[in-house]
Design a protein around this motif. Structure first.
Motif, PDB file in Angstrom:
ATOM      1  N   LYS A   1       0.824  -1.217   0.000  1.00  0.00           N
ATOM      2  CA  LYS A   1       0.000   0.000   0.000  1.00  0.00           C
ATOM      3  C   LYS A   1       0.859   1.268   0.000  1.00  0.00           C
ATOM      4  N   THR A   2       2.022   1.190   0.642  1.00  0.00           N
ATOM      5  CA  THR A   2       2.854   2.398   0.777  1.00  0.00           C
ATOM      6  C   THR A   2       3.189   3.008  -0.580  1.00  0.00           C
ATOM      7  N   LEU A   3       3.684   2.164  -1.505  1.00  0.00           N
ATOM      8  CA  LEU A   3       4.002   2.667  -2.853  1.00  0.00           C
ATOM      9  C   LEU A   3       2.750   3.221  -3.530  1.00  0.00           C
TER      10      LEU A   3
ATOM     11  N   LEU B   1      -4.199   8.815   4.997  1.00  0.00           N
ATOM     12  CA  LEU B   1      -4.349   8.235   6.328  1.00  0.00           C
ATOM     13  C   LEU B   1      -4.019   6.755   6.228  1.00  0.00           C
ATOM     14  N   ASP B   2      -2.818   6.388   6.698  1.00  0.00           N
ATOM     15  CA  ASP B   2      -2.399   4.990   6.621  1.00  0.00           C
ATOM     16  C   ASP B   2      -2.844   4.283   7.892  1.00  0.00           C
ATOM     17  N   GLU B   3      -3.174   3.010   7.792  1.00  0.00           N
ATOM     18  CA  GLU B   3      -3.772   2.286   8.929  1.00  0.00           C
ATOM     19  C   GLU B   3      -4.978   3.085   9.431  1.00  0.00           C
ATOM     20  N   ALA B   4      -5.846   3.408   8.499  1.00  0.00           N
ATOM     21  CA  ALA B   4      -6.952   4.324   8.787  1.00  0.00           C
ATOM     22  C   ALA B   4      -7.894   3.806   9.870  1.00  0.00           C
TER      23      ALA B   4
HETATM   24 MG    MG Z   1       1.308  -0.194   5.471  1.00  0.00          MG
END
Ligand code: MG
Ligand code: ADP
Length: 289
Positions: free
Chosen positions: A89-91, A228-231
């Motif tokens: 997901k990061t990329l 928002l990561d790990e939302a």
């Molecule tokens: Mg992640």
């Protein structure tokens, strides 16, 4: 037996196609089809990944905007993404956020300041995202900063630019900060950099925003991409208020939020809907005036 009626009519299919661009075929398409910055494309290639993961296939075309497919409503939608841990997901969020900033820089805009904010629930996660981001921005002219204790986001230089100040001075500014400048006489805060992207935990950013009492709401007025990561964690009761404060500080009409998670409860969906609705109503009211 055959000739079953299609689930969607032709017209409906057309609409769906427009809303959801075709998945990415390969990383090469980032350059050939989506025309991302050549340096950014090189930096992606340098990671040595041969095939994009499923979440990358699906989300990159949406976030990069395929110019051959006219989107129905807006150039880019807000996005809620659910994909398993370790699926890359990061990329998926970093590439579009960085590319947007490269384009912004090329557009001769005289806006300078924080254009993207990536929020993650822990320092470790923020630091991992920052390290991935650092590799991707190399040579693109895009500046990325990991928010640390003692840094403050301020909007007080002559041109009204938003800067990140580091109150801990040289100790934490690090020798790899090319933009590092010596404090002027009587200046206690050191401008670390005119940063384009902030990677932060909710608390770190909220503290650095509220430390500056002189600024009204909308302290991140230029931000176009809020990630928002790990939302699911960011919107659980422990972090919810901080996260929503940050979200509400991003007031630019072209701001788009994307939420990423391995799991997504219905409460997250509800909260996302209501916050987006709130923003749209806000924008509507402003344009009515
Ligand atoms: Mg992640
Ligand atoms: P998530 O955030 O979805 O849990 P990450 O973005 O942390 O996943 O990625 C997990 C790992 O997969 C990282 O080490 C990352 O470098 C790697 N990765 C990302 N994209 C790809 C790809 N297309 N092919 C192979 N590995 C990849």
């Amino acid at each position: 037996k055959k000739e079953e009626a299609p689930i969607l009519s032709k017209k409906e299919m057309k609409r769906v196609r427009r809303m959801y661009p075709q998945p990415l075929v390969s990383f090469k398409e980032l350059r050939s089809k989506y025309k991302i910055s050549s340096r950014l494309a090189e930096n992606v290639a340098e990671q040595g990944f041969t095939v994009p993961t499923e979440v990358q296939l699906g989300t990159l075309p949406i976030l990069l905007g395929d110019s051959s497919i006219p989107m129905e409503n807006e150039a880019e939608p807000d996005l809620l993404v659910v994909a398993p841990t370790g699926s890359g997901k990061t990329l998926s969020f970093l590439i579009p956020a960085i590319n947007k900033i490269v384009r912004h820089h090329h557009s001769k805009s005289d806006e300078h300041g924080i254009l993207a904010v990536v929020v993650a629930p822990t320092k470790e996660l923020a630091s991992q995202i920052f390290n991935e981001g650092r590799k991707l921005v190399a040579g693109t002219g895009v500046k990325i900063t990991l928010m640390k204790k003692g840094m403050r986001v301020v909007d007080q230089d002559e041109e009204g630019d938003v800067n990140v100040l580091d109150e801990e001075s040289e100790a934490s500014s690090g020798s790899d900060e090319e933009e590092y400048s010596k404090p002027k006489k009587g200046q206690t805060n050191v401008p670390v950099t005119k940063s384009d992207i902030l990677v932060t935990t909710p608390l770190q950013l909220v503290n650095s925003l509220s430390a500056n009492q002189t600024m009204p709401m909308g302290r991140l007025p230029l931000v176009r991409s809020l990630v928002l990561d790990e939302a699911d964690v960011l919107l659980d009761p422990l972090f919810r208020d901080q996260t929503l404060n940050i979200w509400r500080s991003c007031v630019h009409p072209d701001m788009r939020v994307s939420l990423w998670s391995a799991t997504m409860g219905s409460n997250v969906e509800d909260l996302t809907r209501s916050t987006i609705k709130e923003r749209l109503e806000d924008l509507g009211q402003k344009s009515d005036k």
